[in-house]
Scaffold this active site. Sequence first.
Site, PDB file in Angstrom:
ATOM      1  N   ASP A  31       0.857   3.211   4.462  1.00 34.47           N
ATOM      2  CA  ASP A  31      -0.245   3.902   3.797  1.00 34.47           C
ATOM      3  C   ASP A  31      -1.302   4.354   4.798  1.00 34.47           C
ATOM      4  O   ASP A  31      -1.790   5.474   4.733  1.00 34.47           O
ATOM      5  CB  ASP A  31      -0.865   3.037   2.693  1.00 34.47           C
ATOM      6  CG  ASP A  31      -1.338   1.667   3.169  1.00 34.47           C
ATOM      7  OD1 ASP A  31      -1.102   1.308   4.343  1.00 34.47           O
ATOM      8  OD2 ASP A  31      -1.937   0.943   2.362  1.00 34.47           O
ATOM      9  N   ARG A  74      -5.780   0.692  -6.371  1.00 32.92           N
ATOM     10  CA  ARG A  74      -4.519   1.320  -5.952  1.00 32.92           C
ATOM     11  C   ARG A  74      -4.121   2.479  -6.863  1.00 32.92           C
ATOM     12  O   ARG A  74      -3.462   3.411  -6.429  1.00 32.92           O
ATOM     13  CB  ARG A  74      -3.375   0.296  -5.956  1.00 32.92           C
ATOM     14  CG  ARG A  74      -3.450  -0.757  -4.896  1.00 32.92           C
ATOM     15  CD  ARG A  74      -2.161  -1.605  -4.907  1.00 32.92           C
ATOM     16  NE  ARG A  74      -2.295  -2.844  -4.179  1.00 32.92           N
ATOM     17  CZ  ARG A  74      -2.170  -2.973  -2.864  1.00 32.92           C
ATOM     18  NH1 ARG A  74      -1.924  -1.914  -2.135  1.00 32.92           N
ATOM     19  NH2 ARG A  74      -2.297  -4.156  -2.288  1.00 32.92           N
ATOM     20  N   LYS A 120      -6.335   6.583  11.049  1.00 31.04           N
ATOM     21  CA  LYS A 120      -7.745   6.319  11.337  1.00 31.04           C
ATOM     22  C   LYS A 120      -7.878   5.919  12.810  1.00 31.04           C
ATOM     23  O   LYS A 120      -8.006   4.742  13.144  1.00 31.04           O
ATOM     24  CB  LYS A 120      -8.254   5.208  10.422  1.00 31.04           C
ATOM     25  CG  LYS A 120      -9.772   5.059  10.436  1.00 31.04           C
ATOM     26  CD  LYS A 120     -10.246   3.829   9.693  1.00 31.04           C
ATOM     27  CE  LYS A 120     -10.003   3.862   8.213  1.00 31.04           C
ATOM     28  NZ  LYS A 120     -10.604   2.700   7.513  1.00 31.04           N
ATOM     29  N   ASP A 169      -4.416   2.089  10.934  1.00 33.69           N
ATOM     30  CA  ASP A 169      -5.815   1.745  11.189  1.00 33.69           C
ATOM     31  C   ASP A 169      -5.896   1.112  12.579  1.00 33.69           C
ATOM     32  O   ASP A 169      -5.903   1.811  13.583  1.00 33.69           O
ATOM     33  CB  ASP A 169      -6.278   0.797  10.083  1.00 33.69           C
ATOM     34  CG  ASP A 169      -7.773   0.575  10.033  1.00 33.69           C
ATOM     35  OD1 ASP A 169      -8.465   0.845  11.020  1.00 33.69           O
ATOM     36  OD2 ASP A 169      -8.264   0.104   8.989  1.00 33.69           O
ATOM     37  N   GLY A 215       0.763  -1.244   0.000  1.00 30.86           N
ATOM     38  CA  GLY A 215       0.000   0.000   0.000  1.00 30.86           C
ATOM     39  C   GLY A 215       0.790   1.287   0.000  1.00 30.86           C
ATOM     40  O   GLY A 215       0.320   2.300  -0.483  1.00 30.86           O
ATOM     41  N   PHE A 256     -14.146   2.722   4.789  1.00 30.30           N
ATOM     42  CA  PHE A 256     -13.256   1.857   4.032  1.00 30.30           C
ATOM     43  C   PHE A 256     -12.749   2.636   2.826  1.00 30.30           C
ATOM     44  O   PHE A 256     -13.528   3.000   1.946  1.00 30.30           O
ATOM     45  CB  PHE A 256     -13.956   0.565   3.602  1.00 30.30           C
ATOM     46  CG  PHE A 256     -12.977  -0.440   3.082  1.00 30.30           C
ATOM     47  CD1 PHE A 256     -12.243  -1.216   3.956  1.00 30.30           C
ATOM     48  CD2 PHE A 256     -12.766  -0.583   1.725  1.00 30.30           C
ATOM     49  CE1 PHE A 256     -11.303  -2.135   3.481  1.00 30.30           C
ATOM     50  CE2 PHE A 256     -11.835  -1.494   1.244  1.00 30.30           C
ATOM     51  CZ  PHE A 256     -11.102  -2.269   2.125  1.00 30.30           C
TER      52      PHE A 256
END
Length: 178
Positions: A99, A164, A130, A102, A43, A151
Amino acid sequence: MREDIKEILFSEDEIRRRVKELGVQITSDYFGKNPLIIGVLKGCYVFLADLARSIELGCEIRFVTASSYGMATMTSGDVKIGVDFDFDIAGRDVILIEDILDSGVTLTALRAFISERKPATLKICTLLDKPARRKVQLSADYVGFECPDAFVVGYGLDYAERYRNLPFVAELKQEVYS
């Protein structure tokens, strides 16, 4: 692909500006040093490429694979780190590039993995943070944007290896991944 997008959260221009700002900050913080930048594949590749061009220092760029998601949308909690490094980290200033921060599960495991190899310093840089999804106490030293609890795909982030290549970060429609 674009028909699968619910909403663009961070535009191409916003990302470009923020990545440049992060590069300026990292250049200032590491002035006179040659940091080792380690990108977490897959990512980070778009973010890292743009960020690296904004860092005005001599630096070495390497990659590691790590994941706790696989093809799912939620972390399994089981972090898989690719093979051990074939380069020395001891005594180096390391910047780990991700990236999205989370749950924090993957980055916590990677931070421990790298710390065992005795870097001089270790900092985390993430495009997206996040915090609503955090499962462990972890924060990044450099953050592009705080991300809502949605998401997201684009600018290197994927769902099932797709999206991507979008030049922006967007929320994916729920019906696409549920």
